[in-house]
Design a protein around this motif. Structure first.
Motif, short mmCIF file in Angstrom:
data_model
loop_
_atom_site.label_atom_id
_atom_site.label_comp_id
_atom_site.label_asym_id
_atom_site.label_seq_id
_atom_site.Cartn_x
_atom_site.Cartn_y
_atom_site.Cartn_z
N THR A 134 28.87 52.95 38.41
CA THR A 134 28.27 52.82 37.08
C THR A 134 27.24 51.69 37.00
OG1 THR A 134 30.12 51.41 36.38
CG2 THR A 134 30.29 53.77 35.92
N SER A 135 27.18 50.82 38.00
CA SER A 135 26.17 49.76 38.00
C SER A 135 24.83 50.26 38.53
CB SER A 135 26.64 48.57 38.84
OG SER A 135 26.59 48.86 40.22
N LEU A 136 24.77 51.54 38.94
CA LEU A 136 23.54 52.08 39.54
C LEU A 136 22.96 53.24 38.73
CD1 LEU A 136 24.72 52.13 43.29
CD2 LEU A 136 23.39 50.34 42.12
N THR A 137 23.33 53.36 37.47
CA THR A 137 22.90 54.52 36.69
C THR A 137 21.39 54.56 36.48
OG1 THR A 137 23.39 53.28 34.66
CG2 THR A 137 25.10 54.76 35.49
N LEU A 138 20.75 53.41 36.31
CA LEU A 138 19.30 53.41 36.11
C LEU A 138 18.57 53.76 37.41
CD1 LEU A 138 18.79 50.33 33.76
CD2 LEU A 138 18.93 52.76 33.16
N PHE A 139 19.12 53.36 38.53
CA PHE A 139 18.54 53.74 39.81
C PHE A 139 18.62 55.25 40.00
CE2 PHE A 139 19.19 54.15 44.57
CZ PHE A 139 17.84 54.01 44.89
N VAL A 140 19.74 55.84 39.67
CA VAL A 140 19.88 57.30 39.76
C VAL A 140 18.88 57.97 38.84
CG1 VAL A 140 21.42 59.24 39.28
CG2 VAL A 140 22.30 57.23 40.48
N PHE B 214 16.66 46.58 37.01
CA PHE B 214 15.72 47.39 36.22
C PHE B 214 15.50 46.77 34.85
CE2 PHE B 214 16.84 50.51 39.43
CZ PHE B 214 15.67 51.23 39.59
N ARG B 215 16.57 46.32 34.23
CA ARG B 215 16.43 45.74 32.88
C ARG B 215 15.59 44.48 32.91
NH1 ARG B 215 22.50 46.90 32.34
NH2 ARG B 215 22.56 48.98 31.40
N ASN B 216 15.68 43.72 34.00
CA ASN B 216 14.86 42.51 34.10
C ASN B 216 13.37 42.83 34.09
OD1 ASN B 216 17.06 40.82 34.19
ND2 ASN B 216 17.07 40.61 36.41
N GLN B 217 13.01 44.05 34.45
CA GLN B 217 11.62 44.50 34.42
C GLN B 217 11.35 45.39 33.21
OE1 GLN B 217 9.36 43.27 36.56
NE2 GLN B 217 11.11 42.03 37.24
N SER C 21 12.82 54.31 28.90
CA SER C 21 11.48 54.08 29.45
C SER C 21 11.32 54.76 30.81
CB SER C 21 11.21 52.59 29.58
OG SER C 21 12.10 51.97 30.49
N ILE C 22 12.38 54.84 31.58
CA ILE C 22 12.30 55.55 32.87
C ILE C 22 12.04 57.03 32.64
CG2 ILE C 22 13.67 56.29 34.86
CD1 ILE C 22 15.01 53.50 34.78
N SER C 23 12.68 57.61 31.62
CA SER C 23 12.50 59.04 31.34
C SER C 23 11.07 59.36 30.89
CB SER C 23 13.49 59.49 30.26
OG SER C 23 13.15 58.95 28.99
N ARG C 24 10.34 58.33 30.45
CA ARG C 24 8.96 58.55 30.01
C ARG C 24 7.92 58.15 31.05
NH1 ARG C 24 8.00 55.08 26.50
NH2 ARG C 24 9.98 54.05 26.08
N MET C 25 8.37 57.74 32.22
CA MET C 25 7.43 57.37 33.29
C MET C 25 6.85 58.64 33.93
SD MET C 25 9.52 54.21 35.11
CE MET C 25 8.20 53.69 36.21
N LEU D 133 14.46 44.62 42.25
CA LEU D 133 13.59 45.70 42.69
C LEU D 133 12.81 45.24 43.92
CD1 LEU D 133 12.12 47.16 39.37
CD2 LEU D 133 14.29 47.66 40.51
N LEU D 134 12.59 46.16 44.85
CA LEU D 134 11.80 45.83 46.04
C LEU D 134 10.33 45.67 45.69
CD1 LEU D 134 13.49 48.33 48.53
CD2 LEU D 134 13.73 45.84 48.54
N LEU D 135 9.85 46.55 44.82
CA LEU D 135 8.46 46.48 44.34
C LEU D 135 8.48 46.72 42.84
CD1 LEU D 135 6.73 48.74 47.04
CD2 LEU D 135 6.73 46.23 46.99
N TYR D 136 7.61 46.04 42.11
CA TYR D 136 7.54 46.24 40.67
C TYR D 136 6.59 47.40 40.38
CZ TYR D 136 9.60 41.56 40.52
OH TYR D 136 10.41 40.47 40.68
#
Length: 360
Positions: free
Chosen positions: A197-203, A231-234, A240-244, A351-354
């Motif tokens: 559950t700590s990786l939901t935004l990555f998924v 992800f939240r730190n950025q 917002s991910i769903s709109r990228m 994140l590895l890259l922003y």
């Protein structure tokens, strides 16, 4: 989810079991290869008391006293401490079958001394659990030949200690002591990521950028998985991910985390060995427009490990499109080398890259 929970309990909830005075790891010369079996050796060594408790609980201690032969990679008490061992209650309530499978993954049916392993990366051995482990061996850097006692050896990215903690010869096998417990999950990368559950935004990001479906293939693949906080730190949320729009970004913005779906199994310690012995030209992870160094170093004087990731441009520039270095989530012991059926997953805390720096 239940399987993931049980695996988590095993690696984070074993308690040090203390008792009467026990032996040191080194056997007297007259007992080497003699009377004592693998199970009895583990049972009678204080430094292996946590491992002994798990073997006793699951009935594997008696199995390791059978004729064998066995090769056991044995995590010592410090290895379990680094995993956050605190609770006796968690140990007592743990599912015995899951614990048994986890411990069986540390053993295979051969007697293999360090000198018997080929000097190469990822020698495969089928463990008692039925899954494969990967043993990598290299000479000391700059040395055309190193005696087995000094060779650099890692199993699934876990350091095999040198000198008197390896090649411990016993009546029915051999024991090598390792720096951290091995982590194997009978799941695909997709199943592993979804269960955490700590990786939901990555998924969510993998799905949005059309990188998810490929992770169900045979592989092996290597995935570096940032946690939700990264992800939240950025300022990246599920919304917002769903709109990228993936077309608005260079593909490497997200494909770097799956190492562009290239077929390769990369452990956290591999770069040190490849760079020292096997890397005549290509010692970094090569990516489109970037390279990545999974740095690892063990300090034998103060017994500490240093590990991090460093994305760079091919010219060596770092820190322009993301952080200068990235750490593994919860330390190298907890975050690295989660072996699954089609690869290996490392959990990272940034994140590895922003993505904002990689817009087209």
């Amino acid at each position: 989810m239940q399987l993931h929970k049980l695996s988590f309990l095993f690696f984070l909830s074993l308690l040090i079991v203390t008792g009467c005075k026990k032996d040191n790891l080194t056997l007297p010369p007259d007992e080497i290869g003699g009377k004592r079996a693998v199970g009895d050796f583990v049972r009678n060594n204080y430094d292996l008391s946590i491992l002994a408790a798990g073997l006793e609980k699951t009935g594997l201690m008696d199995s390791l006293n059978q004729p064998g032969p066995f090769t056991l990679f044995a995590p010592d008490n410090n290895a379990f401490k680094d995993m956050g061992v605190t609770s006796a209650a968690a140990f007592n309530t743990m599912n015995t079958d899951s614990l048994r499978d986890a411990l069986k993954y540390h053993v295979f049916r051969e007697r293999k001394y360090i000198g018997d392993f080929p000097v190469q990366m990822s020698n495969k051995f089928v463990t008692l659990s039925g899954a494969e482990m990967y043993v990598s061996v290299s000479m000391m850097p700059g040395s055309p030949f190193s005696p087995p006692i000094h060779r650099n050896v890692y199993v699934n990215g876990a350091l095999v200690y040198k000198e008197n903690k390896r090649d411990i010869a016993l009546a029915n096998g051999v024991v090598h002591v390792i720096r951290k417990p091995l982590k194997y999950y009978p799941q695909t990368i997709q199943e592993f990521l979804q269960a955490d559950t700590s990786l939901t935004l990555f998924v969510a990001a993998l799905k949005q950028f059309k990188l998810w479906d490929g992770l169900s293939a045979k592989g092996p693949f290597t995935v570096f998985a940032p946690d939700n906080k990264a992800f939240r730190n950025q300022r990246l949320t599920a919304d917002s991910i769903s709109r990228m729009d993936p077309a608005a970004f260079k593909p490497i913005a997200m494909s770097i985390y799956t190492t562009e779906h290239k077929i390769r199994r990369i452990f956290s310690t591999d770069w040190q060995q490849i760079n020292g012995n096997f890397g005549t030209n290509d010692t970094f992870i090569q990516l489109t427009g970037f390279i990545m160094q999974p740095f690892y170093e063990y300090n034998s004087y103060n017994l500490t490990e240093t590990a991090y990731l460093k994305p760079m441009t091919p010219e060596g520039g770092a820190g322009t499109n993301g952080p200068y270095t990235i750490n593994y989530k919860g330390s190298i012991a907890k975050g690295t080398d989660h072996v699954v059926t089609n690869g290996v997953v490392h959990k990272i805390d940034d994140l590895l890259l922003y993505p904002r720096t990689l817009r087209k």
